[in-house]
Design a protein around this motif. Structure first.
Motif, PDB file in Angstrom:
ATOM      1  N   ILE A 263       0.847  -1.183   0.000  1.00 31.91           N
ATOM      2  CA  ILE A 263       0.000   0.000   0.000  1.00 31.91           C
ATOM      3  C   ILE A 263       0.888   1.241   0.000  1.00 31.91           C
ATOM      4  O   ILE A 263       1.913   1.288   0.685  1.00 31.91           O
ATOM      5  CB  ILE A 263      -0.915   0.016   1.240  1.00 31.91           C
ATOM      6  N   ASN A 264       0.517   2.257  -0.742  1.00 33.02           N
ATOM      7  CA  ASN A 264       1.304   3.479  -0.845  1.00 33.02           C
ATOM      8  C   ASN A 264       1.066   4.391   0.368  1.00 33.02           C
ATOM      9  O   ASN A 264       0.487   5.471   0.254  1.00 33.02           O
ATOM     10  CB  ASN A 264       0.973   4.205  -2.148  1.00 33.02           C
ATOM     11  N   GLU A 265       1.499   3.906   1.528  1.00 36.63           N
ATOM     12  CA  GLU A 265       1.406   4.661   2.771  1.00 36.63           C
ATOM     13  C   GLU A 265       2.691   4.441   3.563  1.00 36.63           C
ATOM     14  O   GLU A 265       3.460   3.517   3.264  1.00 36.63           O
ATOM     15  CB  GLU A 265       0.186   4.226   3.579  1.00 36.63           C
ATOM     16  N   PRO A 266       2.957   5.272   4.564  1.00 42.78           N
ATOM     17  CA  PRO A 266       4.236   5.171   5.284  1.00 42.78           C
ATOM     18  C   PRO A 266       4.508   3.802   5.886  1.00 42.78           C
ATOM     19  O   PRO A 266       5.658   3.352   5.910  1.00 42.78           O
ATOM     20  CB  PRO A 266       4.097   6.239   6.374  1.00 42.78           C
ATOM     21  N   ASP A 267       3.484   3.113   6.393  1.00 46.22           N
ATOM     22  CA  ASP A 267       3.722   1.827   7.045  1.00 46.22           C
ATOM     23  C   ASP A 267       3.722   0.653   6.064  1.00 46.22           C
ATOM     24  O   ASP A 267       3.935  -0.493   6.465  1.00 46.22           O
ATOM     25  CB  ASP A 267       2.708   1.575   8.163  1.00 46.22           C
ATOM     26  N   ARG A 268       3.481   0.927   4.756  1.00 43.57           N
ATOM     27  CA  ARG A 268       3.585  -0.054   3.685  1.00 43.57           C
ATOM     28  C   ARG A 268       2.894  -1.382   4.037  1.00 43.57           C
ATOM     29  O   ARG A 268       3.507  -2.435   4.083  1.00 43.57           O
ATOM     30  CB  ARG A 268       5.047  -0.290   3.324  1.00 43.57           C
ATOM     31  N   GLN A 269       1.586  -1.305   4.287  1.00 39.61           N
ATOM     32  CA  GLN A 269       0.806  -2.507   4.542  1.00 39.61           C
ATOM     33  C   GLN A 269       0.773  -3.396   3.293  1.00 39.61           C
ATOM     34  O   GLN A 269       0.976  -2.915   2.180  1.00 39.61           O
ATOM     35  CB  GLN A 269      -0.615  -2.128   4.947  1.00 39.61           C
ATOM     36  N   PRO A 270       0.532  -4.708   3.459  1.00 37.66           N
ATOM     37  CA  PRO A 270       0.507  -5.607   2.304  1.00 37.66           C
ATOM     38  C   PRO A 270      -0.550  -5.195   1.271  1.00 37.66           C
ATOM     39  O   PRO A 270      -1.634  -4.734   1.616  1.00 37.66           O
ATOM     40  CB  PRO A 270       0.160  -6.961   2.918  1.00 37.66           C
ATOM     41  N   ALA A 271      -0.212  -5.389   0.017  1.00 36.96           N
ATOM     42  CA  ALA A 271      -1.143  -5.100  -1.067  1.00 36.96           C
ATOM     43  C   ALA A 271      -2.181  -6.205  -1.166  1.00 36.96           C
ATOM     44  O   ALA A 271      -1.947  -7.338  -0.728  1.00 36.96           O
ATOM     45  CB  ALA A 271      -0.381  -4.982  -2.385  1.00 36.96           C
ATOM     46  N   PRO A 272      -3.327  -5.921  -1.763  1.00 30.06           N
ATOM     47  CA  PRO A 272      -4.301  -6.991  -2.004  1.00 30.06           C
ATOM     48  C   PRO A 272      -3.776  -7.962  -3.048  1.00 30.06           C
ATOM     49  O   PRO A 272      -2.855  -7.658  -3.810  1.00 30.06           O
ATOM     50  CB  PRO A 272      -5.526  -6.223  -2.521  1.00 30.06           C
ATOM     51  N   ARG A 273      -4.360  -9.120  -3.099  1.00 27.35           N
ATOM     52  CA  ARG A 273      -3.986 -10.094  -4.136  1.00 27.35           C
ATOM     53  C   ARG A 273      -4.400  -9.589  -5.511  1.00 27.35           C
ATOM     54  O   ARG A 273      -3.747  -9.890  -6.516  1.00 27.35           O
ATOM     55  CB  ARG A 273      -4.627 -11.438  -3.814  1.00 27.35           C
ATOM     56  N   LEU A 274      -5.484  -8.817  -5.547  1.00 23.69           N
ATOM     57  CA  LEU A 274      -5.938  -8.240  -6.813  1.00 23.69           C
ATOM     58  C   LEU A 274      -6.572  -6.882  -6.570  1.00 23.69           C
ATOM     59  O   LEU A 274      -7.420  -6.736  -5.694  1.00 23.69           O
ATOM     60  CB  LEU A 274      -6.963  -9.153  -7.496  1.00 23.69           C
ATOM     61  N   PHE A 275      -6.169  -5.898  -7.360  1.00 22.14           N
ATOM     62  CA  PHE A 275      -6.915  -4.648  -7.489  1.00 22.14           C
ATOM     63  C   PHE A 275      -7.580  -4.686  -8.860  1.00 22.14           C
ATOM     64  O   PHE A 275      -6.927  -4.872  -9.880  1.00 22.14           O
ATOM     65  CB  PHE A 275      -6.007  -3.425  -7.396  1.00 22.14           C
ATOM     66  N   TRP A 276      -8.895  -4.513  -8.853  1.00 26.23           N
ATOM     67  CA  TRP A 276      -9.689  -4.563 -10.075  1.00 26.23           C
ATOM     68  C   TRP A 276     -10.484  -3.262 -10.147  1.00 26.23           C
ATOM     69  O   TRP A 276     -11.390  -3.028  -9.361  1.00 26.23           O
ATOM     70  CB  TRP A 276     -10.583  -5.783 -10.025  1.00 26.23           C
TER      71      TRP A 276
END
Length: 225
Positions: free
Chosen positions: A27-40
């Motif tokens: 995720i484009n935030e300071p704490d860089r949380q995991p991205a989703p498996r899919l962005f649709w």
């Protein structure tokens, strides 16, 4: 004027950090949380797909095939079943995606957060205060010198910024969110970037802000975790 598919592509760039192959790494935030498996991101003129970098190539190929052939209401369920062959889905987030495509006249009442007044955030928005360098510009509505509603850059790039909006529970329903969002949009627009605003389908208060400010609805975004 950007078309809807362009806007959805820009939103994907704003929301997530990509690797050199265009796969999601966080995720484009300071704490860089995991991205989703899919962005649709679905628009009237097409879709934008972004896969987390650990998603197997054969799963990506299967989902892309679904997207290319399946225009039925069951498309989402087919995608879900494909992912669940690998592992269970934890959650799904979906909602409308808006953009402010014209300059707005900032109404009175919202204040730009500066070094001189940022202490107003301490009581209700301490986390925002600690992340302020990343979140600027930030606007607030105050009562008795205490911030009660804020709008800030939830995520941003040099092309666009996504609004983050929060209002203390006791102060909701008073129109404060619209004041802060309008002021924030004006600042982003004047910085030659596109103000983006997205929410979930069940957040009626947030959608009413978008309607009140006459934002352009350009699609629906879905994140599958």
């Amino acid at each position: 004027m950007r078309n809807h598919l362009d806007l959805m592509t820009i939103q994907a760039e704003v929301l997530f950090v990509h690797d050199r192959n265009g796969r999601l790494i966080g995720i484009n935030e300071p704490d860089r949380q995991p991205a989703p498996r899919l962005f649709w991101g679905q628009t009237r003129t097409g879709h934008v797909l972004r896969f987390q970098r650990d998603v197997p190539d054969h799963t990506i190929a299967e989902i892309q095939a679904i997207m290319n052939r399946d225009e039925t209401p069951e498309k989402l369920s087919h995608v879900i079943r494909t992912f669940e062959k690998e592992q269970p889905i934890n959650r799904i987030w979906m909602g409308p995606a808006y953009a402010c495509l014209t300059g707005v006249t900032s109404p009175t009442g919202a204040i730009l957060v500066t070094e001189q007044n940022q202490s107003a955030l301490e009581a209700g928005f301490s986390r925002l205060l600690s992340e302020l360098p990343f979140r600027k510009p930030c606007y607030m509505v105050t009562e008795n010198d205490v911030a009660v509603s804020v709008c800030f850059c939830a995520r941003s790039t040099d092309r666009a910024a996504e609004a983050g909006v929060e209002t203390l529970e006791d102060y909701r329903g008073r129109g404060y969110a619209a004041l802060t969002v309008s002021s924030w949009c004006r600042a982003i627009y004047e910085s030659q970037r596109i103000p983006l605003y997205s929410t979930s389908w069940d957040n009626y208060a947030s959608m009413s802000v978008a309607k009140r400010l006459n934002f352009t609805l350009y699609g629906t975004d879905i994140s599958i975790y």
